[in-house]
Design an enzyme around this catalytic site. Structure first.
Site, PDB file in Angstrom:
ATOM      1  N   GLY A 253       0.831  -1.247   0.101  1.00 18.76           N
ATOM      2  CA  GLY A 253       0.003  -0.070  -0.147  1.00 18.76           C
ATOM      3  C   GLY A 253       0.855   1.364   0.150  1.00 18.76           C
ATOM      4  O   GLY A 253       2.255   1.215  -0.007  1.00 18.76           O
TER       5      GLY A 253
ATOM      6  N   ASN B 162       3.256  -8.442  -9.207  1.00 19.02           N
ATOM      7  CA  ASN B 162       2.389  -7.935 -10.081  1.00 19.02           C
ATOM      8  C   ASN B 162       1.881  -6.328  -9.512  1.00 19.02           C
ATOM      9  O   ASN B 162       2.070  -5.538 -10.395  1.00 19.02           O
ATOM     10  CB  ASN B 162       1.108  -8.607 -10.135  1.00 19.02           C
ATOM     11  CG  ASN B 162       1.033  -9.614 -11.105  1.00 19.02           C
ATOM     12  OD1 ASN B 162       1.472  -9.437 -12.142  1.00 19.02           O
ATOM     13  ND2 ASN B 162       0.854 -11.050 -10.635  1.00 19.02           N
ATOM     14  N   GLY B 163       1.535  -6.151  -8.410  1.00 16.71           N
ATOM     15  CA  GLY B 163       1.126  -4.732  -7.856  1.00 16.71           C
ATOM     16  C   GLY B 163       2.593  -3.853  -7.925  1.00 16.71           C
ATOM     17  O   GLY B 163       2.499  -2.677  -8.404  1.00 16.71           O
TER      18      GLY B 163
ATOM     19  N   ARG C 263      -2.947 -16.687  -3.920  1.00 19.36           N
ATOM     20  CA  ARG C 263      -3.891 -16.055  -4.018  1.00 19.36           C
ATOM     21  C   ARG C 263      -4.820 -16.103  -5.434  1.00 19.36           C
ATOM     22  O   ARG C 263      -6.105 -16.334  -5.102  1.00 19.36           O
ATOM     23  CB  ARG C 263      -3.469 -14.467  -3.939  1.00 19.36           C
ATOM     24  CG  ARG C 263      -4.788 -13.335  -4.002  1.00 19.36           C
ATOM     25  CD  ARG C 263      -4.077 -11.998  -4.174  1.00 19.36           C
ATOM     26  NE  ARG C 263      -3.453 -11.565  -2.823  1.00 19.36           N
ATOM     27  CZ  ARG C 263      -2.448 -10.835  -2.772  1.00 19.36           C
ATOM     28  NH1 ARG C 263      -1.592 -10.719  -3.923  1.00 19.36           N
ATOM     29  NH2 ARG C 263      -1.841 -10.511  -1.526  1.00 19.36           N
TER      30      ARG C 263
ATOM     31  N   THR D   7       7.840 -13.132  -6.460  1.00 17.69           N
ATOM     32  CA  THR D   7       6.594 -13.805  -5.839  1.00 17.69           C
ATOM     33  C   THR D   7       6.750 -15.094  -5.686  1.00 17.69           C
ATOM     34  O   THR D   7       7.143 -15.901  -6.659  1.00 17.69           O
ATOM     35  CB  THR D   7       5.394 -13.422  -6.881  1.00 17.69           C
ATOM     36  OG1 THR D   7       4.501 -14.416  -6.193  1.00 17.69           O
ATOM     37  CG2 THR D   7       5.692 -13.435  -8.090  1.00 17.69           C
TER      38      THR D   7
ATOM     39  N   ARG E 146       7.610 -18.477   3.115  1.00 16.69           N
ATOM     40  CA  ARG E 146       8.267 -17.501   2.406  1.00 16.69           C
ATOM     41  C   ARG E 146       9.302 -16.798   3.178  1.00 16.69           C
ATOM     42  O   ARG E 146       9.721 -15.875   2.714  1.00 16.69           O
ATOM     43  CB  ARG E 146       6.886 -16.624   2.082  1.00 16.69           C
ATOM     44  CG  ARG E 146       6.292 -15.753   2.839  1.00 16.69           C
ATOM     45  CD  ARG E 146       5.220 -14.723   2.454  1.00 16.69           C
ATOM     46  NE  ARG E 146       5.233 -13.860   3.083  1.00 16.69           N
ATOM     47  CZ  ARG E 146       3.998 -12.923   3.025  1.00 16.69           C
ATOM     48  NH1 ARG E 146       3.307 -13.202   1.868  1.00 16.69           N
ATOM     49  NH2 ARG E 146       3.940 -11.978   3.917  1.00 16.69           N
TER      50      ARG E 146
ATOM     51  N   ASP F 244       4.394 -17.039  -5.449  1.00 12.87           N
ATOM     52  CA  ASP F 244       3.217 -17.492  -6.202  1.00 12.87           C
ATOM     53  C   ASP F 244       3.170 -17.969  -7.601  1.00 12.87           C
ATOM     54  O   ASP F 244       2.695 -18.539  -8.139  1.00 12.87           O
ATOM     55  CB  ASP F 244       1.981 -16.345  -6.023  1.00 12.87           C
ATOM     56  CG  ASP F 244       1.347 -16.197  -4.810  1.00 12.87           C
ATOM     57  OD1 ASP F 244       1.808 -16.845  -3.902  1.00 12.87           O
ATOM     58  OD2 ASP F 244       0.534 -15.406  -4.603  1.00 12.87           O
TER      59      ASP F 244
ATOM     60  N   GLU G  18      -4.735 -21.285  -1.302  1.00  9.41           N
ATOM     61  CA  GLU G  18      -5.632 -20.246  -0.462  1.00  9.41           C
ATOM     62  C   GLU G  18      -6.593 -19.420  -1.387  1.00  9.41           C
ATOM     63  O   GLU G  18      -7.803 -19.151  -0.726  1.00  9.41           O
ATOM     64  CB  GLU G  18      -4.875 -19.035   0.126  1.00  9.41           C
ATOM     65  CG  GLU G  18      -4.384 -17.932  -0.803  1.00  9.41           C
ATOM     66  CD  GLU G  18      -3.534 -16.881  -0.222  1.00  9.41           C
ATOM     67  OE1 GLU G  18      -2.486 -16.632  -0.618  1.00  9.41           O
ATOM     68  OE2 GLU G  18      -4.176 -16.482   0.885  1.00  9.41           O
TER      69      GLU G  18
HETATM   70  N1  LIG Z   1      -1.963  -0.887 -10.052  1.00  7.88           N
HETATM   71  C1  LIG Z   1      -1.130  -0.251  -9.248  1.00  7.88           C
HETATM   72  N2  LIG Z   1      -0.269   0.798  -9.381  1.00  7.88           N
HETATM   73  C2  LIG Z   1       0.496   1.465  -8.876  1.00  7.88           C
HETATM   74  N3  LIG Z   1       1.044   0.944  -7.696  1.00  7.88           N
HETATM   75  C3  LIG Z   1       0.550  -0.394  -7.175  1.00  7.88           C
HETATM   76  C4  LIG Z   1      -0.637  -1.023  -7.778  1.00  7.88           C
HETATM   77  N4  LIG Z   1      -0.993  -2.003  -7.379  1.00  7.88           N
HETATM   78  C5  LIG Z   1      -0.120  -1.965  -6.244  1.00  7.88           C
HETATM   79  N5  LIG Z   1       0.851  -0.880  -6.078  1.00  7.88           N
HETATM   80  C6  LIG Z   1       1.693  -0.822  -5.275  1.00  7.88           C
HETATM   81  O1  LIG Z   1       2.668  -1.752  -5.148  1.00  7.88           O
HETATM   82  C7  LIG Z   1       3.023  -2.145  -3.912  1.00  7.88           C
HETATM   83  C8  LIG Z   1       3.177  -3.853  -3.736  1.00  7.88           C
HETATM   84  O2  LIG Z   1       1.869  -4.124  -4.224  1.00  7.88           O
HETATM   85  P1  LIG Z   1       1.009  -5.360  -3.519  1.00  7.88           P
HETATM   86  O3  LIG Z   1       1.097  -5.387  -2.162  1.00  7.88           O
HETATM   87  O4  LIG Z   1      -0.081  -5.763  -4.235  1.00  7.88           O
HETATM   88  O5  LIG Z   1       2.237  -6.532  -3.532  1.00  7.88           O
HETATM   89  P2  LIG Z   1       2.845  -7.298  -4.953  1.00  7.88           P
HETATM   90  O6  LIG Z   1       3.837  -6.736  -5.687  1.00  7.88           O
HETATM   91  O7  LIG Z   1       1.641  -7.739  -6.064  1.00  7.88           O
HETATM   92  O8  LIG Z   1       3.387  -8.548  -4.393  1.00  7.88           O
HETATM   93  P3  LIG Z   1       2.811  -9.766  -3.913  1.00  7.88           P
HETATM   94  O9  LIG Z   1       2.783 -11.062  -4.837  1.00  7.88           O
HETATM   95  O10 LIG Z   1       3.387 -10.051  -2.590  1.00  7.88           O
HETATM   96  O11 LIG Z   1       1.441  -9.619  -3.760  1.00  7.88           O
HETATM   97  C9  LIG Z   1       2.347  -1.685  -2.858  1.00  7.88           C
HETATM   98  O12 LIG Z   1       2.936  -0.551  -2.406  1.00  7.88           O
HETATM   99  C10 LIG Z   1       1.079  -0.815  -3.793  1.00  7.88           C
HETATM  100  O13 LIG Z   1       0.728   0.141  -3.180  1.00  7.88           O
HETATM  101  O1  LIG Z   2      -0.369 -11.738   4.429  1.00  5.32           O
HETATM  102  P1  LIG Z   2       0.245 -10.883   3.496  1.00  5.32           P
HETATM  103  O2  LIG Z   2       1.693 -10.308   3.862  1.00  5.32           O
HETATM  104  O3  LIG Z   2      -0.671  -9.973   2.819  1.00  5.32           O
HETATM  105  O4  LIG Z   2       0.583 -12.054   2.087  1.00  5.32           O
HETATM  106  C1  LIG Z   2      -0.173 -12.933   1.778  1.00  5.32           C
HETATM  107  C2  LIG Z   2      -0.117 -12.811   0.138  1.00  5.32           C
HETATM  108  O5  LIG Z   2       1.144 -13.259  -0.125  1.00  5.32           O
HETATM  109  C3  LIG Z   2       1.061 -13.739  -1.382  1.00  5.32           C
HETATM  110  O6  LIG Z   2       1.898 -14.968  -1.298  1.00  5.32           O
HETATM  111  C4  LIG Z   2       1.746 -13.214  -2.426  1.00  5.32           C
HETATM  112  O7  LIG Z   2       2.923 -13.017  -2.097  1.00  5.32           O
HETATM  113  C5  LIG Z   2      -0.371 -14.370  -1.672  1.00  5.32           C
HETATM  114  O8  LIG Z   2      -0.353 -15.468  -2.257  1.00  5.32           O
HETATM  115  C6  LIG Z   2      -1.065 -13.990  -0.370  1.00  5.32           C
HETATM  116  O9  LIG Z   2      -2.374 -13.970  -0.443  1.00  5.32           O
HETATM  117 MG   LIG Z   3      -0.116  -7.882  -5.639  1.00  5.06          MG
END
Ligand SMILES: Nc1ncnc2c1ncn2[C@@H]1O[C@H](COP(=O)(O)OP(=O)(O)OP(=O)(O)O)[C@@H](O)[C@H]1O
Ligand SMILES: O=P(O)(O)OC[C@H]1O[C@](O)(CO)[C@@H](O)[C@@H]1O
Ligand SMILES: [Mg+2]
Length: 542
Positions: A255, A280-281, A355, A308, A464, A310, A409
């Protein structure tokens, strides 16, 4: 012809991954129907997941009767996978690389040698520069038929179409003066084995080019704008042993990402290269940062390394941390097996992360060979009814005396009341399928008057937080080094990958269309079914 991107294939495999078997004809249409299909998912939740794919597919207009369609497609593919470069928007000039395998670090070389001689001559071969025109094939199977397992076809005949992507590695020419470079590294999202390995290799490689100003951004994107989290200057001592532990030296978070705040911070801190490790995020965030830097005409390289457990990033063989997570998950399955087989009518149930994709559950089930039922988000299943999971469990208890179930999950979310919550990054908070399933098993056997001893294991965070295994450590090493090579080569808005065992640079845009999913028509899922011996639990069969 309208733009053809990797999304076509991503969509096709993702779509096919979610098409119920009873819709097989519609599924075929996806492959046969030159992407002009109008398939609608049966389940409303899935329609949403498909929508992005459908829009692109509808935009496409390939005339397969045109003898030049393949050449056009390949040209378009080449354009799509062209790597964004600083010179696209800035007047930047290349200089000979300071990366040398002959010298301890670039700055030493800079001081001691004639700069203009460096790029030519016998040293080149020793340094093994990768030509900017080198390519590697993204797809290496020639499918003879669209019905072949896992076939990803572009045209109705499933014609072989070469799809080339850029080979990663050090280039002969670079776009930054290493001694002036200020580099920052940030880790975002959930933890993943190998984060420290990548940080360490980025540091070592930057040093090798001659960079001295290397900083760590604390706790994900938050570290860019939280005044209480100043950047940490990294030294060799800081990073030397970090690969011996799991977690992230820099901390991570979800976030709180405001692109303009982050880019303001990059500008204010005069950062030239940003290395962003995340899923991805994070990639979506990094791409937004890259675009904003471009808009502001900043000479900043934004480089991602996919992270990741995942394994849900498109196009690549695997992401770092996945192998290690599978290994750790396999240990949980082994415990469940021992518990189940030591109890009278024992049922071992393990919930694993994933996820939106079931790669960890599928691979851990395959690796252990001890799983009787593997349930993943991509394959709908029914618990009740004569062909449901519970009935099969009863069969296993009656015939084998024990059973082991592995559930991802994200599986079976439609069976739960969704919490309708989002985490700080906007990811949906899922219902707990593990606990739900455990309760369902207990009541089922209770109601039937059959003794069942259910042992539930949720190793979520244990898989992890461990350090990377040998295979991931090597992957991290290569990806971390390539990230630095990509930045010095002047690219921005790219990510690292391994495709068919070769290392590549990919535009971020091409890996973030949708999370990668297990294809139920793939050989790997079929192998998993063969290994578990489970029947088809899909709703249409029940
Ligand atoms: N569409 C987006 N545009 C800009 N920033 C984003 C977007 N989605 C997520 N972020 C930012 O990227 C960061 C990581 O996002 P997120 O928590 O979804 O983890 P992730 O990179 O997808 O890894 P994980 O596989 O652990 O979920 C966060 O700080 C979030 O605010
Ligand atoms: O509890 P947290 O830190 O949000 O992470 C859980 C998430 O992490 C992931 O493994 C992705 O990193 C997802 O499959 C799972 O939902
Ligand atoms: Mg994500």
């Amino acid at each position: 012809m309208a733009s053809v991107s990797s999304m076509n294939n991503a969509c096709l495999s993702n779509l096919s991954a979610h098409v119920p078997m009873s819709n097989r004809d519609q599924h075929r249409q996806l492959y046969y129907g030159n992407l002009r299909f109008k398939w609608m998912g049966r389940h409303s939740s899935r329609k949403i997941r498909f929508s992005a794919c459908r829009i692109v597919a509808e935009k496409l207009d390939i005339d397969f009767s045109d003898p030049d369609w393949k050449t056009e497609y390949q040209k378009d593919f080449e354009n799509t996978f062209n790597l964004p470069h600083l010179k696209d928007v800035l007047d930047v000039k290349p200089r000979p690389s300071t990366f040398s395998l002959m010298h301890r670090d670039g700055s030493r070389w800079l001081r001691n040698e004639n700069v203009t001689d460096r790029a030519e001559g016998p040293e080149d071969r020793k340094n093994d520069y990768v030509d900017i025109d080198d390519r590697t094939l993204l797809k290496v199977i020639k499918y003879a038929s669209p019905t072949s397992a896992g076939a990803e076809c572009i045209d109705p005949n499933c014609t072989w179409v070469e799809q080339w992507v850029h080979r990663a590695g050090p280039r002969k020419e670079i776009y930054f003066e290493p001694t002036k470079v200020k580099a920052a590294i940030v880790t975002c999202g959930g933890l993943c084995p190998g984060l420290n390995d990548v940080i360490r290799q980025i540091f070592f490689t930057l040093e090798r080019y001659g960079v001295q100003k290397i900083f760590g951004v604390r706790y994900g994107f938050r570290g860019f704008f939280d005044p209480e989290l100043p950047m940490k200057k990294l030294s060799r001592e800081h990073v030397q042993d970090i690969n011996l532990e799991g977690g992230s030296l820099l901390g991570t978070s979800r976030g709180g990402a405001s692109t303009s705040d982050i880019v303001d911070s990059i500008e204010a801190k005069e950062i030239d290269m940003v290395f962003i490790l995340g899923g991805n995020g994070t990639h979506a965030g990094a791409n937004a940062i890259h675009n904003e830097c471009r808009k502001r005409k900043m000479k900043v390289s934004v480089i991602c390394v996919p992270k990741t457990i995942d394994n849900d990033i498109l196009l690549m063989d695997k992401t770092f941390g996945f192998d290690t997570a599978v290994e750790a998950a396999q240990r949980a399955i082994n415990s469940a097996y021992i518990e189940a087989h030591s109890a009278y009518h024992g049922i071992g149930l393990v919930k694993l992360m994933g996820r939106s994709s079931g790669f960890i559950a599928m691979h851990a089930s395959l690796a252990s060979g001890q799983v009787d039922i593997c349930l993943i988000p991509e394959v709908p299943f029914t618990l009740d009814g004569p062909n449901g999971v519970l009935s099969h469990l009863e069969h296993l208890i009656r015939t084998k005396g024990a059973a082991v179930v592995c559930v991802a999950e994200g599986a079976g979310q439609e069976l739960l009341a969704a919490p309708d919550l989002k985490d700080l990054s906007g990811n949906a908070v899922l219902g707990d399928i593990g606990v739900h399933f455990k309760n369902q098993i207990k009541s089922y056997f209770n109601e039937k008057g059959i003794h069942a001893d259910v042992k539930y294991i949720d190793p979520t965070y244990m898989v992890r937080s461990v350090r990377a295994n040998a295979s991931d450590a090597i992957l991290c090493t290569v990806l971390g080094q390539n990230a630095v090579h990509g930045a010095f080569a002047g690219y921005s808005g790219i990510t690292m990958g391994i495709c068919n065992t070769h290392y590549v640079f990919l535009p971020i845009t091409e890996v973030i269309h949708t999370p990668r999913a297990v294809n139920p028509n793939s050989r790997m899922w079929h192998r998993c079914l063969t290994s578990t011996g489970q029947p088809d639990f899909s709703p249409r069969n029940c």
